[in-house]
Each structure stands twice: as structure tokens, then as C-alpha cells.
Design an enzyme around this catalytic site. Structure first.
Site, PDB file in Angstrom:
ATOM      1  N   SER A 412      37.749  41.496   2.682  1.00  0.00           N
ATOM      2  CA  SER A 412      37.998  42.742   4.589  1.00  0.00           C
ATOM      3  C   SER A 412      38.766  42.340   5.613  1.00  0.00           C
ATOM      4  O   SER A 412      38.534  41.251   5.514  1.00  0.00           O
ATOM      5  CB  SER A 412      36.655  43.338   4.180  1.00  0.00           C
ATOM      6  OG  SER A 412      36.778  44.508   5.115  1.00  0.00           O
ATOM      7  N   PRO A 413      39.669  43.374   5.529  1.00  0.00           N
ATOM      8  CA  PRO A 413      39.841  42.934   6.794  1.00  0.00           C
ATOM      9  C   PRO A 413      39.057  42.690   7.637  1.00  0.00           C
ATOM     10  O   PRO A 413      38.491  43.410   8.378  1.00  0.00           O
ATOM     11  CB  PRO A 413      40.909  44.204   7.315  1.00  0.00           C
ATOM     12  CG  PRO A 413      40.985  45.413   6.009  1.00  0.00           C
ATOM     13  CD  PRO A 413      39.668  44.788   5.373  1.00  0.00           C
ATOM     14  N   CYS A 415      39.914  40.559  11.974  1.00  0.00           N
ATOM     15  CA  CYS A 415      40.824  40.077  13.026  1.00  0.00           C
ATOM     16  C   CYS A 415      40.268  38.646  13.609  1.00  0.00           C
ATOM     17  O   CYS A 415      39.335  38.553  13.652  1.00  0.00           O
ATOM     18  CB  CYS A 415      40.766  41.309  14.238  1.00  0.00           C
ATOM     19  SG  CYS A 415      41.675  42.776  14.084  1.00  0.00           S
ATOM     20  N   GLN A 490      47.045  45.942   6.037  1.00  0.00           N
ATOM     21  CA  GLN A 490      46.829  46.619   6.695  1.00  0.00           C
ATOM     22  C   GLN A 490      47.052  47.075   7.629  1.00  0.00           C
ATOM     23  O   GLN A 490      47.795  46.256   9.346  1.00  0.00           O
ATOM     24  CB  GLN A 490      45.219  46.990   6.798  1.00  0.00           C
ATOM     25  CG  GLN A 490      44.493  48.119   7.658  1.00  0.00           C
ATOM     26  CD  GLN A 490      42.970  47.566   8.284  1.00  0.00           C
ATOM     27  OE1 GLN A 490      43.131  47.180   9.138  1.00  0.00           O
ATOM     28  NE2 GLN A 490      42.157  48.316   7.743  1.00  0.00           N
ATOM     29  N   TYR A 571      40.781  53.937  16.518  1.00  0.00           N
ATOM     30  CA  TYR A 571      42.343  53.646  16.624  1.00  0.00           C
ATOM     31  C   TYR A 571      42.613  54.605  16.511  1.00  0.00           C
ATOM     32  O   TYR A 571      42.495  55.714  16.340  1.00  0.00           O
ATOM     33  CB  TYR A 571      42.488  52.597  15.480  1.00  0.00           C
ATOM     34  CG  TYR A 571      41.756  50.740  15.758  1.00  0.00           C
ATOM     35  CD1 TYR A 571      41.722  50.621  17.140  1.00  0.00           C
ATOM     36  CD2 TYR A 571      41.106  50.891  15.165  1.00  0.00           C
ATOM     37  CE1 TYR A 571      40.715  49.134  17.195  1.00  0.00           C
ATOM     38  CE2 TYR A 571      40.681  49.468  14.941  1.00  0.00           C
ATOM     39  CZ  TYR A 571      39.943  48.991  16.116  1.00  0.00           C
ATOM     40  OH  TYR A 571      39.611  47.697  16.010  1.00  0.00           O
ATOM     41  N   ARG A 619      42.067  54.023   5.646  1.00  0.00           N
ATOM     42  CA  ARG A 619      40.364  53.818   6.264  1.00  0.00           C
ATOM     43  C   ARG A 619      40.030  54.789   6.620  1.00  0.00           C
ATOM     44  O   ARG A 619      41.325  54.924   7.567  1.00  0.00           O
ATOM     45  CB  ARG A 619      40.533  52.007   6.380  1.00  0.00           C
ATOM     46  CG  ARG A 619      38.725  51.779   6.721  1.00  0.00           C
ATOM     47  CD  ARG A 619      39.399  50.440   7.670  1.00  0.00           C
ATOM     48  NE  ARG A 619      37.546  49.950   7.122  1.00  0.00           N
ATOM     49  CZ  ARG A 619      37.006  48.332   7.111  1.00  0.00           C
ATOM     50  NH1 ARG A 619      38.164  47.301   7.769  1.00  0.00           N
ATOM     51  NH2 ARG A 619      35.892  47.586   6.756  1.00  0.00           N
ATOM     52  N   ARG A 713      32.085  39.315   6.726  1.00  0.00           N
ATOM     53  CA  ARG A 713      30.948  37.802   7.103  1.00  0.00           C
ATOM     54  C   ARG A 713      31.097  37.070   5.946  1.00  0.00           C
ATOM     55  O   ARG A 713      31.560  35.834   6.293  1.00  0.00           O
ATOM     56  CB  ARG A 713      29.720  38.534   7.471  1.00  0.00           C
ATOM     57  CG  ARG A 713      29.906  39.101   8.908  1.00  0.00           C
ATOM     58  CD  ARG A 713      29.098  39.295   9.711  1.00  0.00           C
ATOM     59  NE  ARG A 713      29.459  40.856  11.355  1.00  0.00           N
ATOM     60  CZ  ARG A 713      29.290  41.471  11.274  1.00  0.00           C
ATOM     61  NH1 ARG A 713      30.089  42.425  10.224  1.00  0.00           N
ATOM     62  NH2 ARG A 713      29.659  41.594  12.498  1.00  0.00           N
TER      63      ARG A 713
END
Length: 761
Positions: A412-413, A415, A490, A571, A619, A713
Site C-alpha cells: 500500500s502507499p 508516506c 499514486q 486531500y 482512491r 504496516r
């Protein structure tokens, strides 16, 4: 103590038995409105685990109950002319009347005072007691009288159902699905004595009314259902015992919970405290387990308040978990039409795993042959030749446009806050490269920003300078050159959540200094501490669209296999979609279709700039977890509009659009949102949200709840999560880096030894 049980159902009787066994000096009275042998249900169902709990608590009553049980191991699913049988489920059924009589007999032996045909409208009707136990069912009068203290939450579910019996003896727990011109009608059936079976019939209210059942008498309704399910009844009648109910015997199920289970010396038990839908057969189980725990707590404490507090603390988490599973199961049966598109094999798998309590591994342990057949079917459907070997769903390929992924696992993306003016560094090369080597089918970059002032933080990556493209190409080339993984970029714009600190310095907190101006649909900050964004003008919109187009072209030039547009989590694009942040009154605000307008303009521009051979993902936050925000229904509507814009797959996330959101966490907690979008909109989805075990991935993919599973995670803790999962499942054809084959061989040997030790024990 002098104790009054208001209600003589299984819960009240079993508490009396349990408390008397612990302390024979208790004076316990059970007050029941009906006669001793009255009952208005048919059978009750217990799992093997519940039976063991009863044996440990009171061996005498347990042995009598066990002797009366009808046991079975099979589940039969009748769908589209096929019968699919799965075994190893370990259930037992018993007449509700029989269990009441057995518990009454045991209670009398222990000195419990039983009072029948006593209508208790208030506690004053039974005189003074040290403790009142309200076990008077889902329509509890006691709970209603003290509602201001208990604070009940009663949610009426959507389907109509009727609880019938038949002398057709079923040799398995039986689900039957019949399609009518007005929708699907289903049966939950099981045998509970030598010549009688429970036969619960359920359908949506729309189907119920469309078939005219709402206008039928009880006898007419029974005859209609006999005709509808004639192929399964073999000429046997359907019987009701609902003479006590005025009008129709069809009911609507109430999901009941209470904020507090006790007040002064009054405590709730069983259905008065909580309900769990009959589709997981746990109402009586919950009541009996409540009874055991309440008796334990009373015995363990000298102060009544401490005992009642301990009882609620001990029980409420287990009840919440079961109610969560029951909710998943209920919603499955409320939406049979959603899954009726499946072939019988997947329909059955989806049904068996509907609650998310029974998983892929559970089913394999119960019936390995059935699971091997299912995995073979699923693999062939995915275009894989099995050569007789079982292939877990997570290790089947998936194709979008001209992109084929080796498996269904996605990094998963995430940051990393480790870029310099948007430029990815060696950290990103090692971070993404190691996870590609780890076996995942698809690896995502973190959200990569379309301009310097579009960043979340100073440490976030971008694609707005030529050197960005070259550094990203270096990473893409490594992934393609050293693994079979594909890599996705992404892209997004932080909008109202921009110009904030690095995560470890303060999540979503504005910078102490050096803030840059931020944009939003309206001058509405993400939170009270965040900067107020500038409400975008048409000129701002055109500039941002141009930036998204530019990033899209650069992502293609860098060699990325898939592009995803981030329109979730508050966002910029998400801020337009959610009414929590979009307060505009022009063509880009108001109703959902207008709030979607700007995000759809961005998506259309990116789709045009992105090669036709490559897939495009978006997404979304499919719900805001807020009363005033995006709902799950809105999530479906958003997905339909995205599909119309030639979006190929939707990454179904949720929330993070407001710091005040109230998400309902748990294992795979966002998967139901993916399930609904995938199977109502008919578009592929990625599921995300507390997915952390291979069993989760197999269950989600196998049941058709998503096409790909995103894990964040778990991949931070173990870059080689997928390779380890392959070894654990004895999948030996997944490619390991040649340099790591010695590690593969040792891992497989160690896993084999561990399995052998477990078997030896």
C-alpha cells in the site's frame, strides 16, 4: 441474596442454575408470563465450543441437553439448481421447548422457585429483591421502563422473516435460495429432533410486498411458502406456532444494544441487553454465556455494584465482536442479489465466510477436500492451470487492461517523509526495491505530489521537476529488473491538509514556520489548528488540472505500470467530494454530482494523458464515518461516476476527512465497503484497512470482496511478507530472488519442522 429473574427463557433459567450451583443459599425466583411448556420458537443451535462451555459450567444439565441434541457436520447450499455441501462444521440442534423443560427440571432440583403465567409489568409486581435480572427478551418491559439509564439503541433491520417448522427432516444445516419475479427468497433450515426441522424464510421487504405476502393470512402465507419451496419439502407442510401474534407472523429483526447494562440493582441479560441476528444462530448462546458470567461475578464480589460492573466489562467486548459478525452476516442476507451474480462455487464461499469469523484457513481445517475443489475452480477462473495442486486465491494472477500481476498482494502507499524538495532518494530506492523483492504483485509509491505547494509536508515526494522523473525511473527500473513485481505511482494534491509537519513531529499539525499557501474547495480548514485554505478559483482549477496532466505524462515516461489518483482522506480532490470541507454554492458545490465535478475533470484529463494500455486507479473515502459526511451509499454513487470515466479499479478506503470521524475499527474493517462497490458497481477494487494475515487476503479474494488487497504496516515490519506467506502455505512456485534461495530453503525446512511438532503434540 434474594434474586428475581424477570423472564423464564434459557437465559433466566440458566442464570438461576449457575448462581445456585455457586451459592445454594441464594433465594432465586424466576417469573415467566407463559406456561411451562409454551414456546413460540422451534429449534436452537449451538456450536461445539458452546457445548463445552455448558459442560464446564454445569455438567448435570449439560449431559441432559447433550443427550437430546441432534448433531450434524454438514452445510448444504442450494443455489441455481446446484447443491454445494461443506462439512466439518460441528453444530447441534435442539427443540426450544425441550431445552426449556430440561432447564426447568434442573432449576427445581437446585431449589429455584419457578412462577409461571405471571405477567410482570413493573418490578413492584414481584416485591422486594436484592437483585432484579431483566431477561424478558428483546421487547423487555423493564429495559423500556428504565431506558434513560440503560440508553438502548434499537436498529430495525431491512429483511422480513418468518420462523416456521416442518416434519421434513434435513440432514444438514440447509440454505436454500429461490429467485422469484420480485427478488430472492432464502431459507435457513436445520433439524432439531428426530422428526422436525426449523424452517426460517427470509427476504427483503420489497420482495415480501411484491409477492403479496403482506396481504396474506398466516395460513395463506404458509401455503404460498410451501409451494415456493415444494422441491425441498417433499410434500411436508410448513407449520407456525405464532397464534399469540396478531396479524402476520412475519417479523423484522431488531439489533439491540445498550450503553449501560445495569442500574442500581437491576441488570440486563440476554436479548434484553443485546441481540445477534439468527443467521449466525447465537442469541441463546449469548444469553447462556451472560448467565455464566453474571453468576461468576456475583460469586467473586461482595459489593453488588462491583459485580454488575465486572459483568458488563467481561461480556461487552465478546458481545460487540459477535454483534459485528452478526451485522456482516445480516447485511449479506439483506443483499443476496449483490452476490447472486457469482457462480455457485463462489456464492457458497461468500456465504460461508460472510461474517468474517469463518475464514479461508477455517474452511480448510473443516473440509480440506471442499477447499481444494474451490481453490482449483478459482485458479482456473483466474487463468491458471493448477496441475492438481491447490493454489490459494492470493497467489492467482490478476489482469487489468494489458497489465498482469503475479498475485493479489499489494504494498500500500505509505508516506515516508524522506524526500528533499520532492526528490526521492536512496531511501526510497531501498524501501520500494526491497518490497518488490519481497514478492508482492504490485508495489505503490507514496502519494506523489503534483507541485511543490501540493505537498503534505516538506519531506513528501513529488513529480514536478525533471530530476524527479529521473530518480523515479531509477526506482522503476530496479523493480522491473530485479523482480516480477509491477509498480504504481499514486499522485495527488494535499489541499487543506498541506503544509504540515513530518509525521513523527506532529501528524496533520501545521509547520512552526515556513508554511506555504494551501488550496481547498472552500475556505474551510481541515481542523481548528490547520491553516485556512484559499477557496479555489476557476484559474486555480485549470492550473491544478494541468499539473495532474503533467505528472501523468512524467509517470508514464518513468515507466510506471499503473497510475492512481488520490481522491480520499481529505486531500484536495477528496475535499471537493465531502460536504465536510466543500461549502461552495457554485457549480462545484452542493449536491454530490456537483461536488464530484472538479475531481472528475482531473480524472478525465489524466485518463486522456495516460496510455490506453495502462490501467488507471482512483482512491476514495467511501464513507466519512460522520453523520454529515459521505455515506456508504454515496461511495457507491461515486464509484459509478468513476467507472463512467473509464477508471479501471477503485482503491476503497474510508474516513480521514475530519479529525472528528468515528470509524468502527476491527479486522478488515473497510472490506465491506470494497465488497459493496465491487459487486454493485461491477468494477474491480482494492481492499485496505487492517488486513494483516495471509488468511485475510485469501478470504477477501476468494469471496469476491475485492480483487487486490493492500497491506501497509505489515510490509513496514516485513518487506518479504508475501514470500513468507507463500512458504507458510507451501506455495513453492513463487519466485524468490536467486540470491535469497538459501533463505527460502531454510524457511521451508523450519516451517515443516514446526508443523511436525504441532502434529506430534
Amino acid at each position: 441474596m434474594k434474586i428475581a429473574c424477570i423472564g423464564g427463557g434459557p437465559g433466566g433459567l440458566y442464570f438461576a442454575i449457575s448462581a445456585k450451583r455457586r451459592n445454594p443459599d441464594h433465594e432465586i425466583h424466576v417469573y415467566e408470563r407463559n406456561s411451562p411448556d409454551d414456546t413460540f420458537g422451534w429449534g436452537v443451535v449451538f456450536s461445539d465450543q458452546t457445548l463445552e462451555n455448558l459442560r464446564e459450567n454445569d455438567p448435570v444439565s449439560a449431559e441432559r441437553i447433550f443427550a437430546a441434541f441432534h448433531h450434524w457436520n454438514h452445510i448444504d447450499i442450494h443455489f441455481k439448481g446446484e447443491r454445494i455441501r461443506s462439512s466439518g462444521h460441528g453444530f447441534a440442534g435442539l427443540s426450544r421447548k425441550k431445552i426449556l423443560l430440561l432447564l426447568q427440571e434442573r432449576a427445581r432440583e437446585l431449589g429455584v422457585h419457578l412462577h409461571f403465567q405471571v405477567e410482570v409489568d413493573s418490578l413492584a409486581d414481584v416485591g422486594e429483591h436484592d437483585l432484579f435480572i431483566a431477561c424478558d427478551g428483546l421487547n423487555s418491559k423493564i429495559r423500556a421502563q428504565y431506558a434513560e439509564h440503560f440508553e438502548p439503541d434499537i436498529e430495525m433491520r431491512k429483511n422480513k422473516f418468518i420462523w416456521l417448522g416442518t416434519h421434513k427432516t434435513l440432514d444438514a444445516f440447509t440454505f436454500i435460495f429461490e429467485k422469484t419475479e420480485h427478488g430472492w427468497v432464502q431459507v435457513h433450515g436445520y433439524r432439531f429432533d428426530k422428526d422436525t426441522s426449523t424452517f426460517i424464510i427470509e427476504c427483503t421487504e420489497e420482495t415480501w410486498r411484491g409477492l403479496g405476502i403482506d396481504k396474506m393470512s398466516k395460513a395463506e402465507s404458509n401455503r404460498f411458502c410451501e409451494k415456493l419451496f415444494a422441491d425441498y419439502l417433499d410434500g411436508h407442510e410448513l407449520m407456525d406456532n405464532a397464534a399469540h401474534l396478531p396479524g402476520t407472523a412475519w417479523l423484522t429483526f431488531p439489533r439491540i444494544s445498550n450503553r449501560t447494562w445495569y442500574h442500581d440493582n437491576i441488570v440486563l441479560l440476554g436479548d434484553s441487553a443485546h441481540t445477534a441476528h439468527f443467521s449466525i444462530g447465537s442469541g441463546t448462546k449469548l444469553a447462556l454465556e451472560d448467565a455464566i458470567e453474571l453468576a461468576n461475578q456475583i460469586e467473586a464480589h461482595d459489593v453488588l455494584k462491583d459485580a454488575l460492573e465486572g459483568y458488563q466489562k467481561a461480556r461487552e467486548l465478546d458481545v460487540l465482536r459477535l454483534q459485528s459478525a452478526a451485522r456482516n452476516s445480516t447485511e449479506w442476507f439483506e443483499n443476496v442479489d449483490r452476490y447472486a451474480q457469482f457462480e455457485p462455487q463462489q456464492f457458497a464461499y461468500s456465504l460461508l465466510t460472510r461474517s468474517q469469523r469463518v475464514s479461508h484457513d477455517n474452511l480448510r481445517a473443516r473440509d480440506a477436500q471442499w477447499m481444494n475443489r474451490f481453490e482449483g475452480w478459482f485458479a482456473q477462473r483466474s487463468g491458471v492451470s493448477t496441475n492438481g495442486r491447490p493454489i490459494p486465491p492470493m497467489f492467482t494472477p490478476f489482469r487489468l487492461r494489458e497489465l498482469t500481476l503475479e498475485n493479489r498482494v499489494v504494498v500500500s502507499p505509505m508516506c515516508m517523509y524522506s524526500a528533499e524538495d520532492g526528490t526521492p532518494s536512496d531511501f526510497h530506492l531501498v524501501h520500494l526495491g526491497s518490497r518488490a523483492l519481497g514478492g508482492a504483485g504490485l508495489v505503490y509509491t507514496e502519494m506523489t505530489h503534483v507541485s511543490r505547494d501540493a505537498r503534505i509536508s516538506p519531506g513528501c515526494t513529488g513529480m514536478y521537476k525533471p530530476e524527479h522523473r529521473e530518480q523515479w525511473k531509477r526506482i522503476v527500473d530496479f523493480v522491473h529488473g530485479h523482480s516480477r513485481a509491477k509498480i504504481a505511482m499514486q499522485i495527488g494534491h494535499a489541499g487543506p491538509k498541506g503544509s504540515t509537519k513530518l509525521m513523527w513531529d506532529g501528524m496533520d499539525e501545521p509547520l512552526d514556520d515556513g508554511n506555504w499557501p494551501i488550496l481547498g474547495p472552500s475556505a474551510v480548514p481541515y481542523s481548528k489548528i490547520n491553516q485556512v485554505p484559499k477557496a479555489m478559483t476557476r484559474e486555480d482549477m485549470d492550473r491544478v488540472i494541468s499539473e495532474f496532466e503533467s505528472v501523468t505524462r512524467m509517470a508514464d515516461e518513468a515507466g510506471f505500470d499503473l497510475l492512481e489518483i488520490h481522491a480520499a482522506h481529505g486531500y484536495l480532490l477528496s475535499a471537493f467530494i465531502t460536504p465536510l470541507l466543500n461549502h461552495r454554492t457554485d457549480a462545484y458545490g452542493g449536491q454530490l454530482t456537483k461536488r464530484l465535478r472538479f475531481p472528475l475533470e482531473v480524472i478525465a484529463a489524466c485518463r486522456k494523458a495516460w496510455p490506453a494500455a495502462k490501467p488507471l486507479s482512483v482512491r476514495i473515502s467511501a464513507t466519512d464515518w460522520m453523520d454529515a459526511g459521505i455515506t456508504a451509499d454515496d461511495g457507491v454513487a461515486i464509484a459509478r461516476d468513476l467507472k463512467a470515466e473509464n477508471v479501471d479499479i477503485i482503491n476503497v478506503s474510508a474516513g480521514q476527512t475530519s479529525p472528528d470521524a468515528q470509524p468502527v475499527y476491527g479486522r478488515m474493517f473497510q472490506t465491506p465497503l470494497s465488497d459493496r462497490i465491487r459487486n454493485e458497481v461491477h468494477i474491480p477494487t482494492l481492499a485496505v484497512g487492517n488486513i494483516f494475515e495471509p488468511d485475510h487476503v485469501n478470504s477477501i479474494i476468494g469471496a469476491g470482496r475485492a480483487d487486490l488487497c493492500c497491506l501497509a504496516r505489515p510490509h513496514l515490519a516485513d518487506p518479504y511478507w508475501t514470500l513468507r506467506a507463500a512458504a507458510q502455505q507451501q506455495v513453492d512456485w513463487v519466485e524468490w530472488p536467486k540470491q535469497y534461495t538459501a533463505g527460502k530453503e531454510q524457511l521451508e525446512r523450519n516451517l515443516e519442522k514446526t508443523l511436525g511438532m504441532v502434529i506430534d503434540i
